[in-house]
Design a protein around this motif. Structure first.
Motif, mmCIF file in Angstrom:
data_model
loop_
_atom_site.group_PDB
_atom_site.id
_atom_site.type_symbol
_atom_site.label_atom_id
_atom_site.label_comp_id
_atom_site.label_asym_id
_atom_site.label_seq_id
_atom_site.Cartn_x
_atom_site.Cartn_y
_atom_site.Cartn_z
ATOM 1 N N LYS A 187 -15.490 -36.841 -3.443
ATOM 2 C CA LYS A 187 -15.653 -37.112 -4.874
ATOM 3 C C LYS A 187 -16.388 -38.424 -5.099
ATOM 4 C CE LYS A 187 -12.124 -34.636 -7.440
ATOM 5 N NZ LYS A 187 -11.073 -34.791 -8.464
ATOM 6 N N SER A 188 -17.233 -38.433 -6.103
ATOM 7 C CA SER A 188 -17.955 -39.665 -6.445
ATOM 8 C C SER A 188 -17.384 -40.345 -7.679
ATOM 9 C CB SER A 188 -19.447 -39.352 -6.681
ATOM 10 O OG SER A 188 -19.575 -38.412 -7.751
ATOM 11 N N ASN A 189 -16.427 -39.693 -8.355
ATOM 12 C CA ASN A 189 -15.783 -40.305 -9.517
ATOM 13 C C ASN A 189 -14.397 -39.693 -9.714
ATOM 14 O OD1 ASN A 189 -16.091 -37.922 -11.373
ATOM 15 N ND2 ASN A 189 -18.254 -38.347 -10.958
ATOM 16 N N GLN A 190 -13.598 -40.374 -10.519
ATOM 17 C CA GLN A 190 -12.227 -39.933 -10.773
ATOM 18 C C GLN A 190 -11.897 -40.120 -12.259
ATOM 19 O OE1 GLN A 190 -10.187 -38.593 -8.664
ATOM 20 N NE2 GLN A 190 -10.807 -39.215 -6.607
ATOM 21 N N TRP A 191 -11.264 -39.097 -12.861
ATOM 22 C CA TRP A 191 -10.636 -39.248 -14.181
ATOM 23 C C TRP A 191 -9.139 -39.443 -13.954
ATOM 24 C CZ3 TRP A 191 -12.566 -40.192 -18.789
ATOM 25 C CH2 TRP A 191 -13.890 -39.852 -19.068
ATOM 26 N N LEU A 192 -8.617 -40.535 -14.467
ATOM 27 C CA LEU A 192 -7.208 -40.858 -14.236
ATOM 28 C C LEU A 192 -6.536 -41.197 -15.562
ATOM 29 C CD1 LEU A 192 -7.840 -43.172 -11.161
ATOM 30 C CD2 LEU A 192 -7.046 -40.805 -11.092
ATOM 31 N N SER A 219 3.635 -66.732 -30.677
ATOM 32 C CA SER A 219 4.455 -65.533 -30.557
ATOM 33 C C SER A 219 4.252 -64.924 -29.181
ATOM 34 C CB SER A 219 4.087 -64.494 -31.625
ATOM 35 O OG SER A 219 4.378 -64.960 -32.915
ATOM 36 N N ILE A 220 5.272 -64.218 -28.707
ATOM 37 C CA ILE A 220 5.188 -63.441 -27.485
ATOM 38 C C ILE A 220 5.257 -61.967 -27.862
ATOM 39 C CG2 ILE A 220 6.314 -62.886 -25.304
ATOM 40 C CD1 ILE A 220 7.301 -65.722 -25.139
ATOM 41 N N VAL A 221 4.283 -61.191 -27.357
ATOM 42 C CA VAL A 221 4.162 -59.785 -27.752
ATOM 43 C C VAL A 221 4.158 -58.905 -26.503
ATOM 44 C CG1 VAL A 221 2.808 -58.098 -29.030
ATOM 45 C CG2 VAL A 221 2.848 -60.488 -29.786
ATOM 46 N N PRO A 222 5.274 -58.327 -26.114
ATOM 47 C CA PRO A 222 5.267 -57.320 -25.051
ATOM 48 C C PRO A 222 4.651 -56.015 -25.567
ATOM 49 C CG PRO A 222 7.453 -58.277 -25.378
ATOM 50 C CD PRO A 222 6.633 -58.645 -26.561
ATOM 51 N N TYR A 223 4.091 -55.213 -24.659
ATOM 52 C CA TYR A 223 3.525 -53.936 -25.069
ATOM 53 C C TYR A 223 3.546 -52.965 -23.900
ATOM 54 C CZ TYR A 223 -0.742 -55.705 -22.823
ATOM 55 O OH TYR A 223 -1.640 -56.226 -21.925
ATOM 56 N N VAL A 224 3.483 -51.700 -24.223
ATOM 57 C CA VAL A 224 3.325 -50.619 -23.244
ATOM 58 C C VAL A 224 2.168 -49.763 -23.720
ATOM 59 C CG1 VAL A 224 5.740 -50.596 -22.524
ATOM 60 C CG2 VAL A 224 5.015 -49.172 -24.441
ATOM 61 N N GLY A 225 1.517 -49.084 -22.756
ATOM 62 C CA GLY A 225 0.347 -48.318 -23.137
ATOM 63 C C GLY A 225 0.170 -47.060 -22.319
ATOM 64 N N LEU A 226 -0.573 -46.137 -22.896
ATOM 65 C CA LEU A 226 -1.035 -44.935 -22.221
ATOM 66 C C LEU A 226 -2.549 -44.975 -22.225
ATOM 67 C CD1 LEU A 226 1.301 -42.279 -23.906
ATOM 68 C CD2 LEU A 226 1.613 -43.382 -21.675
ATOM 69 N N GLY A 227 -3.178 -44.593 -21.089
ATOM 70 C CA GLY A 227 -4.621 -44.760 -21.006
ATOM 71 C C GLY A 227 -5.347 -43.599 -20.366
ATOM 72 N N SER A 228 -6.658 -43.715 -20.440
ATOM 73 C CA SER A 228 -7.559 -42.786 -19.764
ATOM 74 C C SER A 228 -8.627 -43.625 -19.081
ATOM 75 C CB SER A 228 -8.189 -41.818 -20.766
ATOM 76 O OG SER A 228 -9.135 -40.987 -20.129
ATOM 77 N N SER A 229 -8.781 -43.454 -17.755
ATOM 78 C CA SER A 229 -9.708 -44.280 -16.981
ATOM 79 C C SER A 229 -10.746 -43.404 -16.284
ATOM 80 C CB SER A 229 -8.955 -45.098 -15.925
ATOM 81 O OG SER A 229 -8.068 -46.006 -16.536
ATOM 82 N N PHE A 230 -11.964 -43.920 -16.242
ATOM 83 C CA PHE A 230 -13.046 -43.260 -15.510
ATOM 84 C C PHE A 230 -13.506 -44.216 -14.416
ATOM 85 C CE2 PHE A 230 -17.678 -41.962 -15.362
ATOM 86 C CZ PHE A 230 -17.438 -40.811 -14.635
ATOM 87 N N VAL A 231 -13.282 -43.823 -13.169
ATOM 88 C CA VAL A 231 -13.667 -44.633 -12.018
ATOM 89 C C VAL A 231 -14.854 -43.931 -11.341
ATOM 90 C CG1 VAL A 231 -12.877 -45.794 -9.930
ATOM 91 C CG2 VAL A 231 -11.230 -45.216 -11.733
ATOM 92 N N TYR A 232 -15.976 -44.643 -11.144
ATOM 93 C CA TYR A 232 -17.181 -43.987 -10.631
ATOM 94 C C TYR A 232 -18.014 -44.985 -9.806
ATOM 95 C CZ TYR A 232 -19.567 -46.346 -14.503
ATOM 96 O OH TYR A 232 -20.063 -47.303 -15.361
ATOM 97 N N ASN A 233 -19.078 -44.459 -9.178
ATOM 98 C CA ASN A 233 -19.966 -45.258 -8.326
ATOM 99 C C ASN A 233 -19.197 -45.943 -7.196
ATOM 100 O OD1 ASN A 233 -22.226 -44.547 -9.720
ATOM 101 N ND2 ASN A 233 -22.602 -46.554 -10.647
ATOM 102 N N PHE A 234 -18.441 -45.143 -6.466
ATOM 103 C CA PHE A 234 -17.743 -45.716 -5.312
ATOM 104 C C PHE A 234 -18.753 -46.192 -4.269
ATOM 105 C CE2 PHE A 234 -14.445 -42.997 -7.106
ATOM 106 C CZ PHE A 234 -13.347 -43.833 -7.039
ATOM 107 N N HIS A 235 -18.504 -47.401 -3.723
ATOM 108 C CA HIS A 235 -19.407 -47.948 -2.706
ATOM 109 C C HIS A 235 -18.595 -48.718 -1.668
ATOM 110 C CE1 HIS A 235 -23.039 -49.617 -0.922
ATOM 111 N NE2 HIS A 235 -22.406 -50.797 -0.894
ATOM 112 N N PRO A 236 -18.756 -48.423 -0.381
ATOM 113 C CA PRO A 236 -19.534 -47.275 0.139
ATOM 114 C C PRO A 236 -18.823 -45.966 -0.174
ATOM 115 C CG PRO A 236 -18.312 -48.307 1.893
ATOM 116 C CD PRO A 236 -18.091 -49.171 0.683
ATOM 117 N N GLU A 237 -19.491 -44.863 -0.039
ATOM 118 C CA GLU A 237 -18.926 -43.569 -0.389
ATOM 119 C C GLU A 237 -17.978 -43.120 0.711
ATOM 120 O OE1 GLU A 237 -22.058 -40.893 -1.273
ATOM 121 O OE2 GLU A 237 -22.670 -41.972 -3.089
ATOM 122 N N LYS A 238 -16.780 -43.667 0.665
ATOM 123 C CA LYS A 238 -15.755 -43.326 1.638
ATOM 124 C C LYS A 238 -14.498 -42.878 0.915
ATOM 125 C CE LYS A 238 -17.302 -46.458 5.288
ATOM 126 N NZ LYS A 238 -16.897 -47.559 6.207
ATOM 127 N N GLY A 239 -13.614 -42.251 1.639
ATOM 128 C CA GLY A 239 -12.342 -41.808 1.082
ATOM 129 C C GLY A 239 -11.949 -40.488 1.654
#
Length: 401
Positions: A174-179, A144-164
């Motif tokens: 910032k050292s982390n992001q909630w997306l 079977s082929i199953v397409p899907y769509v989603g809504l999410g919550s992501s936590f991005v942290y421990n950026f290395h090197p600490e740039k941006g």
């Protein structure tokens, strides 16, 4: 003779059956018939219980971000990294389902030197089984082929090197992001058994420009994920089938019984109303009998233009037969009548004769009364015993003087 006849006719009128009176009434009782018709005879499927068709999945794969400062695909500075997946979901029908799917891993992209961060992601996915929807549900379908769509919550942290260039409220990097990404994907599902599937799927998650803690250039950052794994169905992956047409006959049969009961109720109610409307009975002048022992006979009623003795009136014929057996030397006059409002005088004379003959045939044939003990007379409609016209569709019994 006239005295006895009049007295017997009065008693017969008092024993008149309300049900037969309604049968002679010109107003018919109409019972509305309802039936259940099959509108959709297709097979339908359902999980049967809220406990059915839940599953858990686990898998692993790779992911690669498309963000600022990333180089062209295939460059060593953009590295594909491992990601791990755990999910739980349920198919609410053979066509639609949902799941909660979690991912965890490290993402790498180029930022002068190789940059990285940790990514934990939880998605709510809405899934559509394309083959079951387009080709019909088949519990034995292997692929079977199953397409899907989603809504999410992501936590991005421990950026290395600490740039941006994304700063917090204190003006620090910032050292982390909630997306909160949106995503879409495609799953290829292979049935191994009723309880186990193998799957391979790809997902594209769309983030805001701050996904890698750096915002410039294109307003959308993308993370591509490809994983494979196994799905375990707790209660199997079959659905219960039902077809509305399988129940149509049973429903129509039950409905027919309801209609019969409605008809019986309507007939009884109408008969009761008709009987109450005819009260009190027509007045009859009381006449003293000239004999000390006078037997009061019932009468036999008939429907309009009929000489058929109904089952309700057979009890009255039986009572006459019992009387004649108890009085073997007595003769009985069987006199038929017809109402004057229907038919001609000649026709009614013949009809009253047939009514008298019908009663006599039952007495002689069913109860063994000797024919010579019966005197048949036809009064037609020239003589009306009762003022209520339709009461004159009758056979009256009398004792000769």
């Amino acid at each position: 003779m006239k005295k006895n006849t009049l007295l017997l006719a009065a008693v017969g009128g008092m024993l008149f059956s309300a049900n037969e009176a309604m049968a002679q009434d010109a107003t018919a009782i109409v019972v509305e018939e309802t039936t259940v018709e099959a509108v959709d005879c297709k097979d339908h499927y359902s999980p049967g219980s809220w406990r059915d068709n839940w599953y858990i999945q686990f898998g692993a794969g790779i992911q690669s971000p498309f963000v600022e400062n990333s180089r062209a695909k295939g460059d060593d500075s953009r590295k594909m990294t491992a990601t791990y997946n755990l999910g739980v979901g349920r198919w609410i029908s053979p066509y639609l389902g949902f799941r909660f799917s979690a991912y965890y891993g490290t993402i790498h992209w180029n930022q002068g030197t190789t940059a990285s961060a940790r990514l934990a992601n939880l998605n709510v996915d809405f899934m559509w089984d394309m083959f079951n929807s387009l080709g019909g549900y088949n519990p034995n379908r292997v692929f079977s082929i199953v397409p899907y769509v989603g809504l999410g919550s992501s936590f991005v942290y421990n950026f290395h090197p600490e740039k941006g260039n994304i700063m917090d409220g204190d003006g620090k990097l910032k050292s982390n992001q909630w997306l909160f990404p949106v995503s879409a994907g495609l799953q290829l599902r292979f049935r191994l058994s009723n309880y186990v599937d193998f799957f391979a799927e790809g997902r594209a998650s769309l983030y805001g420009d701050n996904f890698n803690n750096e915002a410039y250039g294109k307003p959308v950052d993308i993370n591509i994920t490809a994983i494979g794994g196994f799905t375990i169905h707790f209660t199997g992956s079959n659905f219960k089938k039902y077809n509305p047409c399988e129940y149509i006959d049973a429903l129509n049969s039950a409905n027919a019984k309801v209609n019969d009961l409605r008809g019986a109720l309507a007939t009884t109610s109408a008969a009761l109303a008709a009987a109450e409307a005819q009260l009190p009975c027509p007045e009859v002048t009381e006449v003293q009998a000239t004999e000390t022992n006078v037997t009061l006979f019932p009468t036999v009623r008939f429907k309009l233009n009929s000489a058929y003795v109904s089952s309700e009136e057979m009890v009255n014929v039986f009572n006459i037969a019992e009387f004649m057996k108890a009085n073997p030397d007595t003769q009985i006059i069987v006199r038929g009548y017809a109402d004057e409002d229907t038919g001609t005088s000649e026709y009614n004379m013949k009809l009253s004769e047939r009514r008298a003959q019908a009663v006599a045939d039952i007495l002689t044939g069913d109860y063994g009364i000797a024919p010579e003990r019966l005197i048949l007379e036809a009064a037609g409609s020239n003589t009306q015993v009762y003022e209520t016209n339709d009461w004159n569709r009758i056979v009256i019994f009398a004792v000769p003087e």
